[in-house]
Design an enzyme around this catalytic site. Sequence first.
Site, mmCIF file in Angstrom:
data_model
loop_
_atom_site.group_PDB
_atom_site.id
_atom_site.type_symbol
_atom_site.label_atom_id
_atom_site.label_comp_id
_atom_site.label_asym_id
_atom_site.label_seq_id
_atom_site.Cartn_x
_atom_site.Cartn_y
_atom_site.Cartn_z
ATOM 1 N N HIS A 81 0.832 -1.204 0.000
ATOM 2 C CA HIS A 81 0.000 0.000 0.000
ATOM 3 C C HIS A 81 0.869 1.257 0.000
ATOM 4 C CE1 HIS A 81 -3.865 -1.936 0.214
ATOM 5 N NE2 HIS A 81 -3.500 -2.667 1.246
ATOM 6 N N ASP A 165 -0.199 -5.269 5.769
ATOM 7 C CA ASP A 165 -1.253 -6.064 5.134
ATOM 8 C C ASP A 165 -1.166 -5.988 3.613
ATOM 9 O OD1 ASP A 165 -2.023 -3.277 5.457
ATOM 10 O OD2 ASP A 165 -3.925 -3.841 4.551
ATOM 11 N N GLU A 166 -1.757 -6.965 2.975
ATOM 12 C CA GLU A 166 -1.988 -6.962 1.536
ATOM 13 C C GLU A 166 -0.764 -6.499 0.747
ATOM 14 O OE1 GLU A 166 -6.803 -6.320 1.335
ATOM 15 O OE2 GLU A 166 -5.550 -4.529 1.398
ATOM 16 N N CYS A 167 0.364 -7.138 1.016
ATOM 17 C CA CYS A 167 1.596 -6.817 0.291
ATOM 18 C C CYS A 167 1.860 -7.912 -0.736
ATOM 19 C CB CYS A 167 2.782 -6.697 1.248
ATOM 20 S SG CYS A 167 4.346 -6.335 0.397
ATOM 21 N N PRO A 168 1.505 -7.677 -2.005
ATOM 22 C CA PRO A 168 1.757 -8.691 -3.029
ATOM 23 C C PRO A 168 3.261 -8.952 -3.173
ATOM 24 C CG PRO A 168 0.286 -6.963 -3.835
ATOM 25 C CD PRO A 168 0.874 -6.478 -2.552
#
Length: 370
Positions: A81, A165-168
Amino acid sequence: MNRFHWHLTEDQGWRIEIKKYPRLTEVGAFRNGTIVGHYPGETNDETPYKGFYTQEEIKDIVDYAVKRHITIIPEIELPGHSSAAIAAYPELSCFPYEPTVIPENMMSKKSLKEMKGDRKKFVQETWGVCNDVFVPSEATFTFLENVLSEVVTLFPSNYIHIGGDECPKKNWKRSRFCQNLIKKKGLKDEHELQSYFIQRIEKYLNSKGKKIIGWDEILEGGIAPSATVMSWRGEQGGIVAAKQKHDVVMTPNNFCYFDHYQAKPTEEEPLAIGGYTPVEEVYSYYPIPGELKEDEQKYILGAQGNVWTEYMANTSKVEYMILPRMTALSEVLWTSKESKNWEEFKLRLQNMRRIYDKDGYNYAKHLFTK
């Protein structure tokens, strides 16, 4: 409930002044448009969206909160993000010269035009998760330490939220630098690389007398030694963390996300991100999972209601989305499990309505009789 978790950075905008890095707000706090409708969007509104809090404004807000016995916990997102920061400083990306990916062709015409020139990185104009994340280089860690050194002087809280969070891992997988770093550090995979990243930041913040909070993804690859976990993808992350003797804040999205719809059918409600979480669902929650042993339950610090404002353009909409759900969550947190009673709560909520009306709040009226 007397903690204000303030999410200040995202893919769609950097909202806090950092004096050492002025481009974070000169570039990162501005986007050229925003999608219309649900993600991935129907079109782009082509309307610039901008704004950030100066450090002086933040000091005023912190002072206002302290006088009311409220602790503000800032969140600076990493390593994912981070598109807004990368738009300002492309060298923070694994691939500085690659253009910003445009999901479903939903970038504004202005950004598309500028992308044909020398500029390649832009603040995201769509919601969702982006692959362009921080590269775990020494230069990036220096940047983040400098940013956090200014953040910690603004907030007296013992905690700093670092996201996580949500770290590709897509860019890390194809980055030669990242793959060499994994080998150099003896890491198993990209998940352990994220753990390495988080632990580096934790060590720095610990040196400043602060503790970190991270979303439950920080458990992947190995949790940082003294981190507190915020469990949002259900309760499992919080359960795992508590069993490992880490403090936990419960905020499972099916009970505690106040950006969800409050009633069915959804067509009768103002546009929201999705989901369905009525007041009764919020009230039914109990933040201490039954599968935790008695000596593990002490690690559950409490719960948190989340208000994500992609579809909340003003204060009136925010009030509508949180009330009376926040009242329900308050009782969840401040009342013993044995004392909770939904039917009694509904009766007492009629009295709360008088307070809402007196203070002029725009609240949801689904539960109230006419």
